[in-house]
Design an enzyme around this catalytic site. Structure first.
Site, short mmCIF file in Angstrom:
data_model
loop_
_atom_site.label_atom_id
_atom_site.label_comp_id
_atom_site.label_asym_id
_atom_site.label_seq_id
_atom_site.Cartn_x
_atom_site.Cartn_y
_atom_site.Cartn_z
N GLY A 209 0.83 -1.19 0.00
CA GLY A 209 0.00 0.00 0.00
C GLY A 209 0.87 1.25 0.00
N CYS A 210 0.27 2.37 -0.40
CA CYS A 210 1.04 3.61 -0.48
C CYS A 210 1.47 4.10 0.89
CB CYS A 210 0.26 4.68 -1.23
SG CYS A 210 -1.41 4.96 -0.61
N TYR A 211 0.55 4.17 1.84
CA TYR A 211 0.91 4.61 3.18
C TYR A 211 1.93 3.65 3.83
CZ TYR A 211 -3.11 7.85 3.19
OH TYR A 211 -4.01 8.86 2.92
#
Length: 305
Positions: A120-122
């Site tokens: 995921g990006c986060y």
């Protein structure tokens, strides 16, 4: 010539992957398989595409990604390897986490795996900052960690994109305020934390870009740890990487500065006299946070130069 099927190629991540693969396709290094628009939800048509592919990239909602995985499993040894860009398999057994720089041997594990989950990006920013500090013994796995992050609105999917681009959208929103965001288990596992971190995400009125920030009290770190040592540990962890840079602190950070890039920048902002430090990761939520990471994993899985 390896054949790649992007299941869900019309979505934001799928389009980004297709765009990044275009140079490889143009020079004949890969073949991209594409399903007719009217058949994109037809299980039989998707099964046929998977039967032809060496690698299927799943750019789908979680339930659809699980269904696609079952289709691939039914094909047995003739089924494709899978790279899943959804959240469905990020902490699932039998899947390799697709963050090549995370720790020694991770890139090789991705290279040889049949099932890889795109991060995921986060979590990409959070894990990049925290994992090296835990491995260096500077940060206890049991530490109380707070993570704040802001993303461009493209990270919210079609509904957020349409709201911001049609009506202007809010300037800034906190969300996930039930404190049970689906990325937390992923962050905890791959940052090697024993204690669940407190994660507060937000979205800004800009299309692409992201900053993940983690405040640190130096007194809570291992004895003798300094902010300079934090910077050194990060620099050592990513030495030689052409994707992740450990940069000097700046007085201001623009979350959108890396929009369109597949790179990530890490920093330790510090003031020793106060006993505080701030760890930041800046990246494009659609680059290293999504399609750019997928391109790295595709390159490893198919041994593409």
């Amino acid at each position: 010539m390896p054949r790649i099927f992007i299941d869900g190629e019309a979505g934001t991540t799928g389009l980004g992957i297709r765009e990044r693969l275009a140079p490889l396709r143009e020079r004949g290094a890969i073949e991209l398989l594409s399903i007719a628009h009217e058949h994109r939800k037809d299980p039989a048509a998707r099964r046929d595409m998977m039967a032809q592919a060496d690698l299927a990239v799943l750019c789908l909602p979680d339930d659809a990604a699980r269904t696609a995985t079952r289709i691939a499993d039914e094909l047995g040894e003739s089924g494709p390897r899978l790279l899943d860009a959804s959240t469905a398999h990020r902490v699932a057994e039998g899947w390799t986490y697709g963050f090549p720089e995370m720790t020694a041997g991770q890139a090789q594990a991705i290279r040889h795996s049949r099932r890889v989950s795109n991060p995921g990006c986060y979590p990409t920013g959070a894990v990049a900052l925290l994992r090296p500090l835990v491995e260096a013994g500077l940060l206890s796995p049991d530490a109380c960690i707070s993570i704040n992050a802001v993303s461009g609105y493209t990270g919210g999917g079609r509904a957020d994109i349409e709201a911001h681009e049609r009506t202007g959208g809010p300037a800034f929103e906190l969300y996930g305020l039930a404190l049970a965001h689906k990325h937390v288990p992923e962050i905890q596992r791959y940052a090697a934390l024993d204690r669940r971190p407190l994660f507060v995400p937000s979205v800004g009125h800009f299309p692409q870009g992201m900053i993940v920030s983690i405040p640190v009290h130096l007194a809570q770190l291992s004895w003798g740890a300094t902010s300079a040592r934090l910077h050194e540990a990060l620099s050592d962890a990513y030495a030689g990487s052409d994707v992740i840079s450990v940069c000097e602190a700046e007085a201001r950070l623009d979350a959108a500065a890396l929009a369109g890039s597949d790179r990530m920048e890490l920093r330790v902002h510090r003031e020793e006299s106060l006993g505080h430090a701030l760890l930041t990761a800046r990246l494009d939520n659609l680059g290293k946070g999504a399609s750019g990471a997928a391109l790295q994993n595709i390159g490893l899985m198919l041994d593409l130069a």
